[in-house]
Design a protein around this motif. Structure first.
Motif, mmCIF file in Angstrom:
data_model
loop_
_atom_site.group_PDB
_atom_site.id
_atom_site.type_symbol
_atom_site.label_atom_id
_atom_site.label_comp_id
_atom_site.label_asym_id
_atom_site.label_seq_id
_atom_site.Cartn_x
_atom_site.Cartn_y
_atom_site.Cartn_z
ATOM 1 N N SER A 82 -2.898 5.268 -7.223
ATOM 2 C CA SER A 82 -2.351 3.997 -7.652
ATOM 3 C C SER A 82 -2.217 3.243 -7.160
ATOM 4 O O SER A 82 -2.322 1.889 -7.407
ATOM 5 C CB SER A 82 -1.094 4.512 -8.504
ATOM 6 N N THR B 127 -1.353 10.564 -8.788
ATOM 7 C CA THR B 127 -2.231 10.369 -9.974
ATOM 8 C C THR B 127 -3.574 10.875 -9.945
ATOM 9 O O THR B 127 -4.199 10.959 -8.851
ATOM 10 C CB THR B 127 -2.095 8.880 -10.487
ATOM 11 N N ASP C 50 -2.642 8.437 -2.750
ATOM 12 C CA ASP C 50 -1.947 7.765 -3.878
ATOM 13 C C ASP C 50 -3.123 6.937 -4.448
ATOM 14 O O ASP C 50 -3.113 5.575 -3.911
ATOM 15 C CB ASP C 50 -0.653 7.042 -3.501
#
Length: 232
Positions: free
Chosen positions: A37, A230, A35
């Motif tokens: 983010s 993302t 991840d």
């Protein structure tokens, strides 16, 4: 471990190149999402796998691999596919251009994406301009090579060079054009042909959902809409 690979990935990162190769090889692998983010690629658990903190990494029964070019070369040698054989006269050309994409074209993209990592504040525009000059020169060389009838670049069947280059061309269009577009894939007909052929491959269709790709992800790239994760 078994023959199952574990691919540490983030959507539309360099891991997509490894994903496409694995899908073309039709070998089993497990996804491990990073991840971005949350900066998971820079946290201790992943740094134990790839101390450089870069994506991708591939866990295999022979150890952990990182660096996109190294993973691709290892896969072609282990599975005997997606590259000319060791005894082929095309082998030297394949190696040269694989590492040209990995060591020259892709790094120029990375510098353009993240100039603040490479130069003092206030000089980013000049660095990006230099990168665009370098990228344009690379595009000329790659477009010419893609029209020379090699079996490993824009050939009848794809190689890992094709997948690597197509992903980079996607990122050029999406992430370097900015407010003053300077790149159009249609200006490079051999590279356009390469990308259009790849878009018909089952591997692209299989990868599109998890990567968040829309239709024609290389010839008409759009921002991703992945189910998880993302790009940045």
């Amino acid at each position: 471990m078994s023959d199952m690979y574990r691919l540490h990935y983030a959507p539309d990162n360099a891991s997509v190149i490894i994903r496409l190769a694995l899908l073309e090889l039709d070998v089993p692998f497990e996804d491990v999402l990073l991840d971005r983010s949350k900066g998971e690629q820079s946290l201790p658990p992943y740094l134990e796998i790839n101390p450089a903190g870069l994506i991708p990494a591939l866990e295999t029964d022979q150890g952990i691999l990182f660096e996109t070019g190294a993973i691709l070369l290892w896969l072609t040698e282990r599975h005997g596919a997606l590259a000319p054989s060791m005894n082929s006269a095309e082998r030297t050309g394949f190696l040269k251009w694989l590492f040209y994409v990995a060591n020259t074209f892709h790094p120029n993209l990375r510098i353009h994406f993240y100039p603040g990592k490479y130069i003092a504040e206030g000089h980013e525009t000049a660095l990006r301009d230099g990168c665009r000059t370098n990228l344009t020169q690379s595009l000329k060389l790659l477009n010419e090579a893609a029209g020379q009838g090699h079996i490993w670049l824009n050939g009848q069947d794809p190689s890992v060079v094709d997948f690597y280059l197509a992903a980079c061309l996607r990122w050029v269009a999406l992430y370097t054009n900015g407010g003053t577009p300077w790149f159009s894939l249609s200006d490079w007909p051999n590279l356009y042909e390469l990308c259009a052929k790849l878009e018909k491959r089952n591997s692209i269709q299989k990868a599109s959902w998890i990567e968040g790709y829309s239709e024609n992800p290389f010839t008409d790239p759009k921002p991703i809409t992945p189910p998880v994760g993302t790009a940045t």
